[in-house]
Design an enzyme around this catalytic site. Sequence first.
Site: not given
Ligand code: NDP
Length: 294
Positions: A94, A169, A238
């Site tokens: 997102s 979104k 965010k």
């Molecule tokens: P999480 O916090 O669970 O996971 C984030 C992911 O991004 C992890 O794989 C993390 O790696 C990785 N990450 C974060 N920062 C970095 C970086 N600087 N470099 C490399 N990898 C990075 O988030 P979600 O999975 O919940 O969300 C992901 C996206 O989807 C977001 O934009 C969120 O807004 C969106 N979203 C989420 C929903 C939900 O229900 N959860 C619903 C709809 C949209 P690591 O494992 O190392 O931390």
Amino acid sequence: MHVGFLGLGAIGAPMAAHLARRGRLTVWNRTTSRASQFAARTGATAVAAPLEAAEADVVVTCLGTSSDVASLLDGPDGLLAGLRAGALLIDCTSGDPAASRRIAARLAQRRVAFADAPVSGGTNGAEAGTLTVMVGAEPAVFERARPVLEAFGRRIEHVGPIGAGDALKAVNNAFLALNILAVGEGLVALAKAGVAPRTALDVINASSGRSFVSEVLVPERVLTRTWPRAFRLALLDKDVAIAVGLLAETGVAGPVFELTRSVLGQARVALGEAADYLDPIRLTEQQAGVELRG
Ligand code: NDP
């Protein structure tokens, strides 16, 4: 088709699992143990650097923010070093529309196509493969992205040029955030006024004030006191910040979005980075000395 997937977080992992069932999948995650565990579970191949996942025909990213995505582009192990001319990067983060346009411009210099394709439907929707996907892209790029998105999406909509998916979104999630805050405040006040939360929701959900928050989230997660950790409050905050930025950029007065951002931001500070998006309701409960049960 060979797909590369970067970002196996709360929603990325179940999305990628659908792709693993459909064909060849290479995964990368910053915390490498998550990628190796995912690979052991699904049969995907885990790799140590974004560069290696970028060798696929289509690369999907699903990270916290657009800045996280941009941070993976550069360096000898970065995405730009691995993406081939003619490849496609689909960003399901997102994200921020302006940041997505900047990423797309950098990829275009390498003849790599880009689509912003944020999703809605939560982790349950990701597991069920029923996500809504809102895509910003050139029409021809959208058609290339569609078969990949169909692995985890039920409604896949081309909503405009690059950045349009992110913008839509963000506005969607601003609606979600203001509903969470408002339903929490209203139900706590009603409880103090002698109306049981379940009764209040039953009536509201047959009336004009209903929303996804009142129909699903609060009955299933708050009234039952289960509070699953599904979506981090920090990520919702965010999204609302992106929506506030969109209103500013388009010259639209946004006092409601701004207040939502301010209240949510205060809750994020009070509750911390690991808090769930429904936790602000707990703050309202605590301040009033009431628990919503039923
Ligand atoms: P999480 O916090 O669970 O996971 C984030 C992911 O991004 C992890 O794989 C993390 O790696 C990785 N990450 C974060 N920062 C970095 C970086 N600087 N470099 C490399 N990898 C990075 O988030 P979600 O999975 O919940 O969300 C992901 C996206 O989807 C977001 O934009 C969120 O807004 C969106 N979203 C989420 C929903 C939900 O229900 N959860 C619903 C709809 C949209 P690591 O494992 O190392 O931390």
